[in-house]
Design an enzyme around this catalytic site. Structure first.
Site, mmCIF file in Angstrom:
data_model
loop_
_atom_site.group_PDB
_atom_site.id
_atom_site.type_symbol
_atom_site.label_atom_id
_atom_site.label_comp_id
_atom_site.label_asym_id
_atom_site.label_seq_id
_atom_site.Cartn_x
_atom_site.Cartn_y
_atom_site.Cartn_z
ATOM 1 C CG HIS A 59 98.398 -22.013 124.860
ATOM 2 N ND1 HIS A 59 97.786 -23.100 125.472
ATOM 3 C CD2 HIS A 59 98.432 -22.316 123.544
ATOM 4 C CE1 HIS A 59 97.487 -24.010 124.557
ATOM 5 N NE2 HIS A 59 97.857 -23.549 123.375
ATOM 6 C CE1 TYR A 134 85.263 -17.904 126.321
ATOM 7 C CE2 TYR A 134 86.132 -20.118 126.633
ATOM 8 C CZ TYR A 134 85.304 -19.087 127.034
ATOM 9 O OH TYR A 134 84.520 -19.232 128.147
#
Length: 163
Positions: A59, A134
């Site tokens: 997600h 990230y």
């Protein structure tokens, strides 16, 4: 069937959560460059500002601001999902919808920014926010918006363990 309504405000700022269908997958980080390319491509066609973004294996959370005469975040998400899906030659990988929240004020904005950046720690993917690669957290450290050691070391039991 629910009567779901989204909030559309020209030039608005939103917090989003977008999930893969398989919540055990690592598809988003395994294909991180394809995801980045999809976002870049859509952003070139339909501009928006990325205020914050964190990508976890299954997600992602982000905050966007759209141009002042535009409120079509749904179209952007549709295009990002479609471009990514085509880029990895897959199908049926996304949950059908996404969750959005219209940012109301500076306090709401700051709270959601912090939520985006603490999320990898909350899920047990990192012990320090700066360890998770990230994330736009690193960009915001370079811009001086967050200190590199923001939030310190957090015990995953305090932040919510990854399952």
């Amino acid at each position: 069937m629910s009567n779901y309504r989204r909030s559309y405000v020209n030039g608005g700022t939103w917090f989003f959560t977008v999930n893969l269908q398989n919540r055990q997958s690592d598809l988003l980080i395994r294909h991180i460059q394809t995801l980045r390319d999809a976002v870049r491509s859509v952003k070139r066609q339909k501009s928006f500002r990325i205020n914050a973004w964190v990508i976890l294996p299954e997600h992602m959370h982000c905050i966007w601001t759209l141009p002042e005469n535009d409120s079509d975040y749904s179209g952007r998400w549709r295009d990002i999902k479609k471009t990514f899906t085509k880029g990895i030659n897959a199908s049926g990988i996304w949950q059908p919808r996404f969750w959005e929240h219209t940012i109301r004020n500076e306090t709401d904005y700051r709270r959601h920014m912090d939520y985006v950046y603490i999320n990898p720690v909350k899920h047990g993917w990192a012990r320090l926010v700066k360890e998770w690669p990230y994330s736009t957290f690193h960009r915001d450290v370079r811009y001086g918006l967050y200190p590199e050691d923001w939030a310190g070391e957090v015990d995953s039991m305090d932040a919510g363990e990854r399952k």
